[in-house]
Design an enzyme around this catalytic site. Structure first.
Site, short mmCIF file in Angstrom:
data_model
loop_
_atom_site.label_atom_id
_atom_site.label_comp_id
_atom_site.label_asym_id
_atom_site.label_seq_id
_atom_site.Cartn_x
_atom_site.Cartn_y
_atom_site.Cartn_z
N HIS A 100 -22.28 63.51 -15.55
CA HIS A 100 -23.56 64.03 -15.06
C HIS A 100 -24.48 64.33 -16.22
O HIS A 100 -24.06 64.90 -17.23
CB HIS A 100 -23.36 65.29 -14.20
CG HIS A 100 -22.51 66.34 -14.85
ND1 HIS A 100 -21.14 66.26 -14.91
CD2 HIS A 100 -22.84 67.50 -15.48
CE1 HIS A 100 -20.66 67.32 -15.54
NE2 HIS A 100 -21.68 68.08 -15.91
N HIS A 102 -27.64 66.45 -17.49
CA HIS A 102 -28.43 67.65 -17.19
C HIS A 102 -29.89 67.39 -17.58
O HIS A 102 -30.15 66.92 -18.69
CB HIS A 102 -27.95 68.83 -18.03
CG HIS A 102 -26.59 69.35 -17.72
ND1 HIS A 102 -26.37 70.45 -16.93
CD2 HIS A 102 -25.35 68.92 -18.10
CE1 HIS A 102 -25.07 70.70 -16.85
NE2 HIS A 102 -24.42 69.78 -17.55
P1 AMP Z 1 -20.81 70.76 -17.11
O1 AMP Z 1 -20.43 72.02 -17.84
O2 AMP Z 1 -21.65 69.84 -17.96
O3 AMP Z 1 -19.61 70.07 -16.50
O4 AMP Z 1 -21.78 71.21 -15.96
C1 AMP Z 1 -21.40 71.29 -14.63
C2 AMP Z 1 -22.61 71.81 -13.89
O5 AMP Z 1 -22.40 71.58 -12.50
C3 AMP Z 1 -22.89 73.30 -14.08
O6 AMP Z 1 -24.19 73.48 -14.58
C4 AMP Z 1 -22.73 73.87 -12.67
O7 AMP Z 1 -23.66 74.88 -12.39
C5 AMP Z 1 -22.97 72.64 -11.80
N1 AMP Z 1 -22.33 72.67 -10.49
C6 AMP Z 1 -21.05 72.93 -10.22
N2 AMP Z 1 -20.81 72.82 -8.88
C7 AMP Z 1 -22.00 72.49 -8.32
C8 AMP Z 1 -22.42 72.24 -6.98
N3 AMP Z 1 -21.57 72.31 -5.94
N4 AMP Z 1 -23.72 71.91 -6.78
C9 AMP Z 1 -24.58 71.83 -7.80
N5 AMP Z 1 -24.24 72.05 -9.08
C10 AMP Z 1 -22.97 72.39 -9.34
#
Ligand code: AMP
Ligand code: ZN
Length: 139
Positions: A100, A102
């Site tokens: 993903h 950001h």
């Molecule tokens: P990372 O640390 O790069 O893996 O970021 C994962 C991101 O996913 C974090 O910013 C979380 O807030 C976000 N996240 C986790 N679960 C969800 C969800 N169900 N819907 C939207 N964002 C999410």
């Protein structure tokens, strides 16, 4: 699709998300714990844990969405700028093992930091070491 992957569950519609963009291959939605208003995640619909796992076409599709969406995200929240980045692997802070990107809107004076702030202590590398590293990366 990976059974215990939260982002695959969003793609499947099993978990709700605030979707802001969707194509056959890519979906983008608001981060549930935003670092800034408009914080958006762009993901491939098919499960891939790390950036190196993405097929070239899918990588292009993800990046194309990032480039078209970033100005829209900024406009939507009246941001001055944005940081765009991926945590690739646990040691880099990746918590959800589904690629993903950001898109984090930034505002003048918001107290945040540039992407240069993500690493630890800066290494002091000699020219030889830099040459060796470049050679190891180059095909
Ligand atoms: P990372 O640390 O790069 O893996 O970021 C994962 C991101 O996913 C974090 O910013 C979380 O807030 C976000 N996240 C986790 N679960 C969800 C969800 N169900 N819907 C939207 N964002 C999410
Ligand atoms: Zn997944």
């Amino acid at each position: 699709m990976s059974d215990d992957c939260v982002f695959c569950s969003i793609v499947a519609g099993d978990i709700p998300a605030r979707t802001v963009h969707e194509t056959d291959d890519v979906i983008a939605f608001l981060d549930a714990n935003p670092l800034a208003p408009g914080h958006t995640l762009v993901i491939p619909k098919s499960h891939a844990p790390r950036v190196g796992d993405l097929e070239a076409d899918l990588a292009s599709a993800v990046f194309e969405t990032v480039t078209t969406l970033t100005p829209r995200v900024q406009d939507a929240v009246d941001a001055d700028a944005a940081n765009v980045g991926l945590n690739d692997g646990e040691a880099a802070g990746q918590e959800v093992p589904h690629v993903h990107a950001h898109v984090i809107p930034r505002f003048a004076g918001d107290g945040g930091a540039p992407i240069h702030a993500v690493a630890g202590e800066r290494p002091d590398l000699s020219d030889d070491e830099l040459d060796e590293i470049a050679a190891a990366i180059a095909p």
